[in-house]
Scaffold this motif. Structure first.
Motif, PDB file in Angstrom:
ATOM      1  N   SER A 187       0.817  -1.220   0.000  1.00  0.00           N
ATOM      2  CA  SER A 187       0.000   0.000   0.000  1.00  0.00           C
ATOM      3  C   SER A 187       0.848   1.266   0.000  1.00  0.00           C
ATOM      4  N   LEU A 188       2.110   1.141   0.302  1.00  0.00           N
ATOM      5  CA  LEU A 188       3.031   2.286   0.332  1.00  0.00           C
ATOM      6  C   LEU A 188       3.997   2.243  -0.851  1.00  0.00           C
ATOM      7  N   GLN A 189       3.534   1.663  -1.961  1.00  0.00           N
ATOM      8  CA  GLN A 189       4.347   1.574  -3.167  1.00  0.00           C
ATOM      9  C   GLN A 189       5.665   0.826  -2.907  1.00  0.00           C
ATOM     10  N   LEU A 190       5.519  -0.289  -2.205  1.00  0.00           N
ATOM     11  CA  LEU A 190       6.656  -1.151  -1.844  1.00  0.00           C
ATOM     12  C   LEU A 190       7.721  -0.405  -1.027  1.00  0.00           C
ATOM     13  N   GLN A 191       7.267   0.467  -0.157  1.00  0.00           N
ATOM     14  CA  GLN A 191       8.205   1.152   0.726  1.00  0.00           C
ATOM     15  C   GLN A 191       8.743   0.167   1.761  1.00  0.00           C
ATOM     16  N   LYS A 192      10.035   0.248   1.974  1.00  0.00           N
ATOM     17  CA  LYS A 192      10.665  -0.632   2.967  1.00  0.00           C
ATOM     18  C   LYS A 192      10.402  -0.083   4.357  1.00  0.00           C
ATOM     19  N   ILE A 193       9.785  -0.908   5.193  1.00  0.00           N
ATOM     20  CA  ILE A 193       9.468  -0.453   6.543  1.00  0.00           C
ATOM     21  C   ILE A 193      10.357  -1.100   7.600  1.00  0.00           C
ATOM     22  N   LEU A 194      11.104  -2.126   7.199  1.00  0.00           N
ATOM     23  CA  LEU A 194      11.954  -2.797   8.181  1.00  0.00           C
ATOM     24  C   LEU A 194      13.145  -3.431   7.473  1.00  0.00           C
ATOM     25  N   ASP A 195      14.330  -3.234   8.039  1.00  0.00           N
ATOM     26  CA  ASP A 195      15.558  -3.799   7.474  1.00  0.00           C
ATOM     27  C   ASP A 195      16.463  -4.205   8.644  1.00  0.00           C
ATOM     28  N   VAL A 196      16.655  -5.502   8.824  1.00  0.00           N
ATOM     29  CA  VAL A 196      17.430  -6.025   9.956  1.00  0.00           C
ATOM     30  C   VAL A 196      18.447  -7.036   9.434  1.00  0.00           C
ATOM     31  N   VAL A 197      19.688  -6.938   9.919  1.00  0.00           N
ATOM     32  CA  VAL A 197      20.730  -7.906   9.604  1.00  0.00           C
ATOM     33  C   VAL A 197      21.059  -8.686  10.877  1.00  0.00           C
ATOM     34  N   VAL A 198      20.956  -9.992  10.780  1.00  0.00           N
ATOM     35  CA  VAL A 198      21.257 -10.859  11.922  1.00  0.00           C
ATOM     36  C   VAL A 198      22.463 -11.717  11.571  1.00  0.00           C
ATOM     37  N   THR A 199      23.533 -11.581  12.344  1.00  0.00           N
ATOM     38  CA  THR A 199      24.729 -12.409  12.150  1.00  0.00           C
ATOM     39  C   THR A 199      24.611 -13.646  13.034  1.00  0.00           C
ATOM     40  N   LEU A 200      24.625 -14.799  12.391  1.00  0.00           N
ATOM     41  CA  LEU A 200      24.517 -16.059  13.132  1.00  0.00           C
ATOM     42  C   LEU A 200      25.913 -16.642  13.325  1.00  0.00           C
ATOM     43  N   ARG A 201      26.288 -16.817  14.583  1.00  0.00           N
ATOM     44  CA  ARG A 201      27.552 -17.453  14.944  1.00  0.00           C
ATOM     45  C   ARG A 201      27.265 -18.887  15.368  1.00  0.00           C
ATOM     46  N   VAL A 202      27.896 -19.818  14.675  1.00  0.00           N
ATOM     47  CA  VAL A 202      27.644 -21.241  14.920  1.00  0.00           C
ATOM     48  C   VAL A 202      28.820 -21.845  15.667  1.00  0.00           C
ATOM     49  N   ALA A 203      28.525 -22.698  16.630  1.00  0.00           N
ATOM     50  CA  ALA A 203      29.584 -23.335  17.416  1.00  0.00           C
ATOM     51  C   ALA A 203      29.187 -24.774  17.753  1.00  0.00           C
ATOM     52  N   ALA A 204      30.193 -25.572  18.074  1.00  0.00           N
ATOM     53  CA  ALA A 204      29.983 -26.951  18.526  1.00  0.00           C
ATOM     54  C   ALA A 204      31.029 -27.272  19.576  1.00  0.00           C
ATOM     55  N   ASN A 205      30.612 -27.988  20.617  1.00  0.00           N
ATOM     56  CA  ASN A 205      31.521 -28.339  21.698  1.00  0.00           C
ATOM     57  C   ASN A 205      32.524 -29.392  21.245  1.00  0.00           C
ATOM     58  N   TYR A 206      33.778 -29.187  21.589  1.00  0.00           N
ATOM     59  CA  TYR A 206      34.793 -30.206  21.338  1.00  0.00           C
ATOM     60  C   TYR A 206      34.686 -31.311  22.381  1.00  0.00           C
ATOM     61  N   SER A 207      35.102 -32.503  21.981  1.00  0.00           N
ATOM     62  CA  SER A 207      35.141 -33.603  22.940  1.00  0.00           C
ATOM     63  C   SER A 207      36.256 -33.352  23.953  1.00  0.00           C
ATOM     64  N   VAL A 208      36.140 -33.995  25.113  1.00  0.00           N
ATOM     65  CA  VAL A 208      37.161 -33.840  26.150  1.00  0.00           C
ATOM     66  C   VAL A 208      38.503 -34.316  25.595  1.00  0.00           C
ATOM     67  N   PRO A 209      39.538 -33.506  25.681  1.00  0.00           N
ATOM     68  CA  PRO A 209      40.837 -33.921  25.129  1.00  0.00           C
ATOM     69  C   PRO A 209      41.389 -35.137  25.851  1.00  0.00           C
ATOM     70  N   VAL A 210      41.960 -36.043  25.073  1.00  0.00           N
ATOM     71  CA  VAL A 210      42.557 -37.268  25.605  1.00  0.00           C
ATOM     72  C   VAL A 210      44.047 -37.247  25.315  1.00  0.00           C
ATOM     73  N   VAL A 211      44.858 -37.453  26.353  1.00  0.00           N
ATOM     74  CA  VAL A 211      46.311 -37.426  26.217  1.00  0.00           C
ATOM     75  C   VAL A 211      46.855 -38.851  26.292  1.00  0.00           C
ATOM     76  N   HIS A 212      47.672 -39.204  25.313  1.00  0.00           N
ATOM     77  CA  HIS A 212      48.357 -40.490  25.310  1.00  0.00           C
ATOM     78  C   HIS A 212      49.817 -40.251  25.681  1.00  0.00           C
ATOM     79  N   ALA A 213      50.266 -40.902  26.773  1.00  0.00           N
ATOM     80  CA  ALA A 213      51.623 -40.711  27.265  1.00  0.00           C
ATOM     81  C   ALA A 213      52.503 -41.875  26.844  1.00  0.00           C
ATOM     82  N   PRO A 214      53.825 -41.670  26.805  1.00  0.00           N
ATOM     83  CA  PRO A 214      54.730 -42.787  26.490  1.00  0.00           C
ATOM     84  C   PRO A 214      54.684 -43.828  27.593  1.00  0.00           C
ATOM     85  N   HIS A 215      54.893 -45.083  27.233  1.00  0.00           N
ATOM     86  CA  HIS A 215      54.855 -46.190  28.189  1.00  0.00           C
ATOM     87  C   HIS A 215      56.174 -46.942  28.157  1.00  0.00           C
ATOM     88  N   GLY A 216      56.633 -47.333  29.332  1.00  0.00           N
ATOM     89  CA  GLY A 216      57.825 -48.160  29.422  1.00  0.00           C
ATOM     90  C   GLY A 216      59.096 -47.348  29.295  1.00  0.00           C
TER      91      GLY A 216
END
Length: 308
Positions: free
Chosen positions: A122-151
């Motif tokens: 009705s407003l000749q396609l006037q823009k009434i809203l303009d929003v930019v959303v930045t999505l940051r994606v993450a994932a948890n790492y597994s618990v680090p496992v350390v292998h030590a020398p033996h013997g």
């Protein structure tokens, strides 16, 4: 203004830039659902037939539709394949000025800028809203496992290996000395981060330190985006003690030697006891039966002349 072709309308809207857009930032875990907010600042009631709602991303320099709402038209077939059946705009919410996008099953590729555009016919396609959303994606790492020398080893260096998997984005990797919790120099370790089939990162880090009598280290994975430091969850390598000089045998060999010494001692004691028993038996066999008092060393008898 009435556009019957949704493709022509999308071409027109896609050319619009978000120079004056309001910007927001949202974080989400891989595999979760997230809402990208796009809300009209006031609280009017809208007629859906008067609205054009358009969500887009900029992929490889090209504006790509994620989903949209046009009166009497569906976005099916025009949205990017990555977002097909993964987005939702609520018609009831849009009537009250809430044009937020619901995104399902977040993936690492969703980590980018999403642009929400709202126009009124009705407003000749006037823009009434303009929003930019930045999505940051993450994932948890597994618990680090350390292998030590033996013997025991004659190597001048000790090598420790740390592994962690399925995290996002790339982590910071460092090693600590568990004796005083100090961070070890970066030059002592080499870390490899690779992208796996799920679009997540796997980490392998190798630490080399000079051989000392005792080494106690930990591997730490830090996810900067989640403000998460896995130092507290670090798996610490068991204390590795180098063998004493002149003693290069294993614990098993030492145990065997100690066991052999005990057996030798018991054998000698057994022989002594056997000899003692045999000697007593010989003495007893030479004495008259029932005269134990006479079982002693023989004395020479004195001879006296006959009395006259």
């Amino acid at each position: 203004m009435r556009l019957r072709s949704p493709g022509l309308l999308l071409l027109l809207l896609g050319a619009l830039q978000a120079a004056d857009a309001r910007e927001q930032e949202v974080r989400a875990l891989v595999g979760s659902d997230v809402e990208l907010s796009c809300v009209f600042p006031e609280s009017p009631t809208f007629d859906l037939d008067d609205l054009y709602v358009y969500w887009q991303i900029s992929a490889a320099g090209h504006l790509t539709p994620v989903t949209y709402y046009l009166s009497g038209n569906s976005s099916a077939g025009l949205e990017d394949n990555r977002y097909r059946d993964r987005t939702w705009l609520s018609p009831n919410s849009m009537k009250h000025g809430d044009f937020s996008l619901r995104l399902y099953n977040v993936t690492p590729l969703d980590g980018q800028k999403f642009n929400c555009l709202v126009f009124r016919r009705s407003l000749q396609l006037q823009k009434i809203l303009d929003v930019v959303v930045t999505l940051r994606v993450a994932a948890n790492y597994s618990v680090p496992v350390v292998h030590a020398p033996h013997g025991p080893s004659q190597d001048a260096e000790l090598m420790f290996t740390c592994t962690s998997a399925n995290g996002y984005p790339k982590p910071k990797v460092y090693w600590i000395n568990k004796t005083d919790n100090s961070v070890l120099p970066e030059g002592l370790h080499n870390s490899t981060v690779v992208l796996n089939a799920r679009g997540l990162y796997d980490v392998v880090s190798v630490l080399r330190v000079s051989r000392t009598r005792s080494v106690n280290v930990g591997c730490c994975i830090e996810n900067v985006l989640l403000h998460q430091n896995l130092t507290g969850l670090c798996q610490t390598a068991e204390t590795f003690t180098t063998p004493e000089p002149g003693n290069t045998g294993s614990r098993t060999d030492v145990h065997r030697r100690e066991h052999g010494t005990v057996l030798s001692t018991l054998a000698v004691l057994g022989v002594v006891v056997a000899v003692a028993v045999a000697t007593g038996w010989v003495c007893r066999s030479r004495c008259p039966h029932g005269c134990p008092a006479r079982c002693r060393a023989a004395r020479p008898e004195q001879t006296f002349p006959d009395c006259v």
